[in-house]
Design a protein around this motif. Structure first.
Motif, PDB file in Angstrom:
ATOM      1  N   ALA A  16      34.523  40.745  39.599  1.00  0.00           N
ATOM      2  CA  ALA A  16      35.217  40.924  40.879  1.00  0.00           C
ATOM      3  C   ALA A  16      35.328  39.577  41.597  1.00  0.00           C
ATOM      4  N   VAL A  18      36.992  39.732  44.709  1.00  0.00           N
ATOM      5  CA  VAL A  18      36.632  40.327  46.004  1.00  0.00           C
ATOM      6  C   VAL A  18      35.743  41.508  45.625  1.00  0.00           C
ATOM      7  N   LYS A  19      34.486  41.446  46.000  1.00  0.00           N
ATOM      8  CA  LYS A  19      33.468  42.343  45.465  1.00  0.00           C
ATOM      9  C   LYS A  19      33.401  43.688  46.172  1.00  0.00           C
ATOM     10  N   TYR A  20      32.876  44.629  45.414  1.00  0.00           N
ATOM     11  CA  TYR A  20      32.526  45.952  45.939  1.00  0.00           C
ATOM     12  C   TYR A  20      31.042  45.901  46.286  1.00  0.00           C
ATOM     13  N   SER A  35      38.320  46.453  46.286  1.00  0.00           N
ATOM     14  CA  SER A  35      37.856  45.260  45.573  1.00  0.00           C
ATOM     15  C   SER A  35      38.877  44.872  44.513  1.00  0.00           C
ATOM     16  N   SER A  37      39.485  42.544  40.767  1.00  0.00           N
ATOM     17  CA  SER A  37      38.769  41.921  39.649  1.00  0.00           C
ATOM     18  C   SER A  37      39.697  41.460  38.544  1.00  0.00           C
ATOM     19  N   SER A 141      31.969  49.790  39.569  1.00  0.00           N
ATOM     20  CA  SER A 141      32.783  48.684  39.063  1.00  0.00           C
ATOM     21  C   SER A 141      33.514  49.042  37.768  1.00  0.00           C
ATOM     22  N   ALA A 215      36.211  41.956  53.605  1.00  0.00           N
ATOM     23  CA  ALA A 215      36.556  42.108  52.190  1.00  0.00           C
ATOM     24  C   ALA A 215      37.901  42.824  52.045  1.00  0.00           C
ATOM     25  N   VAL A 219      41.524  41.134  50.119  1.00  0.00           N
ATOM     26  CA  VAL A 219      42.173  41.630  48.899  1.00  0.00           C
ATOM     27  C   VAL A 219      43.654  41.224  48.808  1.00  0.00           C
ATOM     28  N   ASN A 241      34.016  34.967  49.435  1.00  0.00           N
ATOM     29  CA  ASN A 241      33.682  36.387  49.344  1.00  0.00           C
ATOM     30  C   ASN A 241      32.301  36.574  48.722  1.00  0.00           C
TER      31      ASN A 241
END
Ligand code: PMV
Length: 331
Positions: A16, A18-20, A35, A37, A141, A215, A219, A241
């Motif tokens: 990712a 932009v992470k979860y 998010s 990835s 994820s 976040a 995105v 991020n």
């Protein structure tokens, strides 16, 4: 494939940018934010599922799965059973071409491959949305490993989670020169897994809501940078991020610090090397092993820098393809 209730699927992990980090619904694995990835080749997990077997047999990387791990696999199998009338027990075998506990997102590839294989073995048609939702329920994820290239997991709004799944934004061929180096600084299991860690952040970090809002807003900006193949601008978003996710982790109570001293060493060296022209940025999940975002031209220098700063192993990845069925069954 569907005739003998057996199917095999191959899926890549994803990293990712932009992470979860944080669920609004623990049971249904629904995130507070969207998010984004990149799917990673050549890392992959292959999984074979056969319904109608004797008993319930789950084998991961050549060994019988135990405890919670086995239970999570069987939960996915039960969900598929609920969709199709299937006889008897089940046999599942899964194997990856990379170490499962090195922080290389193996659970994402594993639940994506399991979801695609289980649905096919049950005779259900391939369906990105249904597979992504099934994978999400196994590991959030994993929702983003059903398709290749760049995948966007929209948080969704519905309480039942039917609008929370990932879809491809750009395919693997969109940016063939993009490189993601998986850097192993420390092997071994992480101390606090992502599931437990993000729960603690949601419950205790005073910065949690700021994280989620930020976040979400990052995105579309990251998508634009990928569309333009603008590595420097994308790298900047990915790094900030990652820092923000870890700021939320560190501000949890008790604090969660996933950085090892070597992680910080490499990350600082990377920032310094950028001043002298190295186009390379880091991102970090819930463990000490970073990924370096770079391109074909800089992958050699970036890999050398990682090795000079303690990397035991560097695996060069590029955007990978969709999860897919294979005729080469594991049993
Ligand atoms: O779904 P999980 O438990 O693998 O959570 C993944 C969380 C991070 O890897 C830290 C971020 C992400 O979006 O992959």
């Amino acid at each position: 494939v569907s005739g003998n209730l057996k199917a095999t699927a191959i899926a890549h992990p994803n990293i990712a940018l932009v992470k979860y980090w944080g669920k609004r619904d623990e049971e249904l694995v629904l995130p507070h934010q969207s998010s984004l990835s990149i799917t990673l080749a050549p890392l992959q997990v292959t999984t074979t599922v056969q319904f109608g077997a004797k008993g319930e047999e789950v084998e991961l990387n050549g060994r019988p799965a135990q405890g919670r791990e086995r239970e999570r696999v069987l939960e996915t199998i039960r969900r598929v059973r609920g969709l199709a009338k299937l006889p008897g027990g089940v046999r599942v075998a899964s194997t990856g071409n990379f170490p499962p506990s090195a922080g290389l997102a193996s659970s994402a590839a594993a639940f994506a491959a399991l979801s695609v294989a289980a649905r096919a073995a049950a005779g259900l048609a391939f369906d990105v949305r249904a597979s992504s939702i099934l994978a999400r329920l196994g590991s959030g994820s994993a929702a983003r490993s059903i398709q290749g290239g760049t995948c966007l997991w929209r948080r969704g709004r519905r309480r039942d989670g039917t609008d929370s799944f990932a879809e491809q934004v750009f395919d693997a061929e969109h940016w063939p020169d993009l490189r993601l180096l998986a850097v192993v600084l420390e092997a071994g299991e992480k101390e606090t897994g992502s599931r437990e860690g993000m729960k603690r952040s949601v419950e205790t970090s005073p910065f949690y809501s700021a994280w989620a809002a930020d976040a979400e807003a990052e995105v579309p900006r990251a998508i634009e940078r990928i569309r333009d193949r603008d590595l420097a601008a994308l790298g900047q978003i990915a790094e900030r991020n990652a820092w923000r996710m870890h700021a939320v982790a560190m501000s949890s109570d008790p604090a969660l610090c996933y950085f090892a001293p070597a992680t910080l060493g490499l990350v600082s060296a990377l920032a310094k090397a950028r001043n002298t022209g190295l186009a390379a940025w880091f991102t970090l999940d819930a463990g000490p092993n970073p990924f370096i975002l770079t391109d074909l031209r800089h992958q050699g220098d970036a890999g050398r820098l990682a090795r000079e700063h303690g990397a035991r192993e560097v695996t060069t990845c590029k955007p990978g393809g969709d999860a897919r069925l294979s005729e080469e069954h594991l049993f």
